[in-house]
Write a protein that holds these residues in place. Structure first.
Motif, PDB file in Angstrom:
ATOM      1  N   GLY A  10       0.804  -1.213   0.000  1.00 46.70           N
ATOM      2  CA  GLY A  10       0.000   0.000   0.000  1.00 46.70           C
ATOM      3  C   GLY A  10       0.838   1.266   0.000  1.00 46.70           C
ATOM      4  O   GLY A  10       2.077   1.236   0.078  1.00 46.70           O
ATOM      5  N   ALA A  11       0.153   2.413  -0.049  1.00 47.35           N
ATOM      6  CA  ALA A  11       0.810   3.718  -0.114  1.00 47.35           C
ATOM      7  C   ALA A  11       1.661   3.997   1.124  1.00 47.35           C
ATOM      8  O   ALA A  11       2.638   4.717   1.060  1.00 47.35           O
ATOM      9  N   SER A  12       1.310   3.457   2.259  1.00 48.18           N
ATOM     10  CA  SER A  12       2.058   3.678   3.502  1.00 48.18           C
ATOM     11  C   SER A  12       3.117   2.608   3.725  1.00 48.18           C
ATOM     12  O   SER A  12       3.568   2.410   4.851  1.00 48.18           O
ATOM     13  N   ASP A  13       3.516   1.911   2.649  1.00 46.58           N
ATOM     14  CA  ASP A  13       4.488   0.823   2.738  1.00 46.58           C
ATOM     15  C   ASP A  13       4.049  -0.273   3.703  1.00 46.58           C
ATOM     16  O   ASP A  13       4.851  -0.852   4.430  1.00 46.58           O
ATOM     17  N   VAL A  14       2.743  -0.534   3.718  1.00 47.91           N
ATOM     18  CA  VAL A  14       2.171  -1.593   4.544  1.00 47.91           C
ATOM     19  C   VAL A  14       1.534  -2.612   3.607  1.00 47.91           C
ATOM     20  O   VAL A  14       0.801  -2.248   2.686  1.00 47.91           O
TER      21      VAL A  14
END
Length: 189
Positions: A10-14
């Motif tokens: 995802g965008a939050s590096d999750v």
């Protein structure tokens, strides 16, 4: 894609789990997938199979979902001649380790209509272990033989020819396509 699920960064590096609830996976069957442009939908699609569950499809958003139509379960998947092709298939609990099945042209959900079909590889020595694109054909590997499948069109659709007898691949993961070459590990004589 792993044998137990699918994740997207995802965008939050999750990492987010994007598998559908119908996907169970198995230790014995590694996942295999393809990516292709679906001209009918005007978008890229990613389809994967694990030999245990119905093939799954993803268009880049949301979760994976079961592929529409009536696809068999399969252990290997390729996109070839405008069709989705599954190898070592399972139809309603009956495994066919020498069979491949394909969709109609440009319709990833049409497994029974015009242009769709299946074919056994009768002179294969061992079960289908791997299938890879090689030039304009598909090369299919078993433990003791290698076959070439070519698109010929018409009612037959594909032609199957045994290319090598007595040698094959030691496993499905021992075949690596590199451009117009396949590198594979063979068992001893």
């Amino acid at each position: 894609i792993t044998k137990a699920g699918a994740w997207k960064l995802g965008a939050s590096d999750v990492w987010a789990d994007i598998k559908s609830g119908a996907y169970t996976g198995a230790d014995d069957y590694p996942a295999d997938g393809i990516s292709f442009w679906d001209g009918n939908a005007g978008e890229s699609k990613y389809i994967f199979t694990n030999g245990v569950d119905a093939p799954q499809v993803w268009n880049g958003t949301g979760n994976f979902a079961a592929l529409g139509g009536t696809p068999p379960k399969g252990r290997k998947i390729l996109y070839y001649a405008g069709r989705i092709v599954l190898f070592w298939i399972d139809v309603s609990g009956t495994e066919s380790p020498f069979r491949f099945q394909w969709t109609g042209v440009d319709d990833m959900t049409d497994w029974a209509g015009a242009g769709a079909g299946s074919q056994d590889i009768p002179d294969m020595y061992g079960q289908i272990l791997a299938a890879e694109r090689l030039g304009g054909d598909i090369t299919v590997y078993s433990h003791r033989s290698i076959h070439r499948i070519s698109y010929i069109g018409g009612t037959l659709v594909f032609k199957n020819v045994r290319s090598v007898e007595g040698q094959g691949a030691i496993s499905g993961r021992a075949v690596v396509p590199i451009g117009d070459l396949d590198i594979h590990l063979v068992a001893g004589p």
